[in-house]
Design a protein around this motif. Structure first.
Motif, PDB file in Angstrom:
ATOM      1  N   UNK A 282       4.515 -35.019 -14.979  1.00  0.00           N
ATOM      2  CA  UNK A 282       5.288 -36.444 -14.329  1.00  0.00           C
ATOM      3  C   UNK A 282       6.667 -36.249 -14.152  1.00  0.00           C
ATOM      4  N   UNK A 283       7.314 -35.923 -14.797  1.00  0.00           N
ATOM      5  CA  UNK A 283       8.788 -35.813 -14.799  1.00  0.00           C
ATOM      6  C   UNK A 283       9.281 -34.756 -13.963  1.00  0.00           C
ATOM      7  N   UNK A 284       8.515 -33.574 -14.355  1.00  0.00           N
ATOM      8  CA  UNK A 284       8.652 -32.429 -13.435  1.00  0.00           C
ATOM      9  C   UNK A 284       8.619 -32.691 -11.802  1.00  0.00           C
ATOM     10  N   UNK A 285       7.647 -33.170 -11.489  1.00  0.00           N
ATOM     11  CA  UNK A 285       7.063 -33.688 -10.222  1.00  0.00           C
ATOM     12  C   UNK A 285       8.015 -34.759  -9.411  1.00  0.00           C
ATOM     13  N   UNK A 286       8.162 -35.728 -10.307  1.00  0.00           N
ATOM     14  CA  UNK A 286       8.647 -36.993  -9.770  1.00  0.00           C
ATOM     15  C   UNK A 286      10.149 -36.816  -9.518  1.00  0.00           C
ATOM     16  N   UNK A 287      10.953 -35.927 -10.120  1.00  0.00           N
ATOM     17  CA  UNK A 287      12.401 -35.543  -9.796  1.00  0.00           C
ATOM     18  C   UNK A 287      12.409 -34.802  -8.171  1.00  0.00           C
ATOM     19  N   UNK A 288      11.217 -34.108  -8.169  1.00  0.00           N
ATOM     20  CA  UNK A 288      11.208 -33.478  -6.755  1.00  0.00           C
ATOM     21  C   UNK A 288      10.725 -34.462  -5.710  1.00  0.00           C
ATOM     22  N   UNK A 289       9.798 -35.323  -5.934  1.00  0.00           N
ATOM     23  CA  UNK A 289       9.431 -36.213  -5.212  1.00  0.00           C
ATOM     24  C   UNK A 289      10.529 -37.017  -4.523  1.00  0.00           C
ATOM     25  N   UNK A 290      11.095 -37.631  -5.377  1.00  0.00           N
ATOM     26  CA  UNK A 290      12.187 -38.430  -5.129  1.00  0.00           C
ATOM     27  C   UNK A 290      13.257 -37.688  -4.271  1.00  0.00           C
ATOM     28  N   UNK A 291      13.592 -36.464  -4.384  1.00  0.00           N
ATOM     29  CA  UNK A 291      14.644 -35.943  -3.641  1.00  0.00           C
ATOM     30  C   UNK A 291      13.947 -35.284  -2.317  1.00  0.00           C
TER      31      UNK A 291
END
Length: 484
Positions: A282-291
């Motif tokens: 979750x934290x790996x992908x969410x940081x990418x998703x937001x940007x």
């Protein structure tokens, strides 16, 4: 017997140096995800290289953290702690100067070795130095300041990436080490376990780290389907089997199999594997998703996740107190379900997502789930074994969480069908993110079911402050041995 008082100048210096040391590793685990898109563009890296930027650190940290604690007990906790800080800072300097993704990954692996040396030592130094009347308060302050560092981490990482550049995410550790090491050498008393005379399980540590590295490589490169990938996967499984064999037959194993005779301990570690695997993905992908998809700057993306850790810091103690009355089964069942709901809410985050209506609800629900879950999980781990083995039990639980996170980061992009350049296309990444979040939520539901079915015996009241004042979202807190 430890006799340093917290109110003394020496006590304050000891607290400062341990906070600085542990904050280096804690900050690093929270700020790097925010920097990944920028690192990828700057170094022309593939998605696999970004996965390794996270996982190379986790492989060596998870594989060696138990050995790091044993080295401190044998050769001196201050000595190994200082060695870890210097090693970590040197590897951080290499990370910051890396001209290519390959060298960055190698430097990250070296950084994990330093983390394995300093992370267990920071808490062990406090418990070995302070008078027993001050020890609990000192640990609480150490844990609280560390939690603040974890909360500030994503914001600080985003600010550095948006301003001075992503390399300063790593270079920041160098001045922290330059402050930490002289204070430790001057003010922290040396301590060791005089009864520690067994042989080190270096073979077990090497086999464990090798198994994690080989299996992680096979999972990250599995989309290629080459013979090398297959052979690597087989070699990783063989290393894992060898690790289990060695641990079962060594007189002084790093991971004593008999600790799993406690059904409660085994059950809670199964829950840990599920929930921290989901969190890692979750934290790996969410940081990418937001940007990549929502168009947030690194600073905005880092700031967006702050409420999760803030909620943990503010309410974990109340959650722990409630769990003392209800027993661990209820919070360990409900907490993962709340986190699963947060991950499904995160599916609302798409192109042009509004923070208040699309991002914040998911972040708040995630924080509520973590508040419900983390303190009772840690307290239950520590209560499920004899108090003399609390440090070992906590170390195993911490290593299991980190191993679960790295396997998730390796596997989830494959399961979601992300190509090597997916993070450079908002449309492709958004589609893969929508496939990945339900998978993470499903893993959390499995963890909830395991807790409901297997966690039975109520845990006794846990008064350890590190259970309650904790801000890291990557692994449960470590508990050191209590002496004196």
């Amino acid at each position: 017997m430890p006799d340093v008082r917290l109110a003394s100048s020496q006590g304050k210096w000891i607290l400062l140096t341990t906070v600085l040391g542990s904050s280096m590793a804690l900050l690093d685990s929270t700020v790097v995800n925010v920097a990944l898109p920028t690192i990828g563009r700057d170094l022309d890296a593939s998605l696999a290289a970004l996965q390794w930027t996270v996982n190379a650190y986790m492989v060596t940290l998870a594989g060696l953290i138990l050995l790091g604690g044993s080295l401190g007990d044998r050769y001196g906790r201050r000595r190994i702690f200082v060695l870890g800080v210097v090693w970590f800072a040197t590897a951080s300097l290499l990370c910051g100067l890396s001209p290519s993704a390959v060298l960055l990954v190698v430097a990250r692996a070296l950084q994990g070795v330093g983390g394995a040396l300093l992370t267990p030592g920071s808490l062990a130094l406090i418990q070995a130095s302070f008078h027993r009347d001050d020890r609990s308060r000192a640990v609480g302050l150490w844990s609280g300041f560390g939690g603040i560092g974890a909360a500030v981490g994503p914001f600080l990482g985003g600010w550095l990436v948006s301003g001075p550049g992503w390399r300063w995410v790593f270079l920041l550790n160098v001045p922290l080490a330059l402050l930490c090491v002289p204070v430790a050498l001057r003010h922290v008393p040396e301590s060791a376990d005089e009864g520690e005379h067994g042989r080190f399980d270096v073979l077990g540590a090497v086999l464990g780290a090798l198994a994690l590295a080989l299996l992680t490589y096979a999972l990250i490169e599995a989309r290629g389907g080459t013979a090398v990938v297959v052979l690597t996967g087989v070699a990783g499984l063989a290393a894992a089997v060898a690790f289990v064999h060695v641990e079962r037959h060594r007189p002084d194993p790093m991971l004593p199999p008999d600790i799993f005779a406690s059904r409660q301990f085994t059950a809670v570690n199964l829950v840990t594997l599920c929930v921290y695997a989901a969190f890692g993905g979750y934290f790996f992908l969410t940081a990418l998703q937001l940007q990549v998809v929502a168009g947030y700057s690194p600073l905005a993306a880092g700031t967006a996740l702050l409420p999760t850790t803030a909620l943990m810091l503010l309410f974990s103690s109340r959650s722990g107190a409630l769990a003392d009355h209800t027993g661990p089964r209820l919070p360990l069942t409900v907490g993962p379900l709340l986190c699963a709901a947060a991950m499904l809410l995160m599916l609302r985050v798409g192109p042009g997502a509004d923070y208040v209506t699309d991002v914040l609800p998911a972040v708040l629900v995630m924080g509520t789930g973590l508040v419900t879950l983390v303190a009772p999980l840690t307290a239950t781990v520590l209560a499920s074994v004899d108090s003399a083995r609390a440090g070992l039990a906590s170390g195993i639980n911490n290593a299991a969480a980190r191993a679960a996170g790295l396997v998730a980061v390796a596997t989830l992009p494959l399961v979601a069908g992300m190509g090597p350049k997916a993070y450079r296309s908002s449309t492709a990444f958004d589609a893969a993110f929508e496939r990945a979040m339900p998978v993470c939520a499903g893993v959390l539901v499995v963890g909830s079911l395991l807790a409901f079915c297997l966690v039975r015996r109520p845990a006794p009241d846990c008064r350890r402050p590190e259970c309650r004042t904790h801000g890291s979202v990557t692994a449960p807190p470590l508990e050191g041995e209590r002496r004196g």
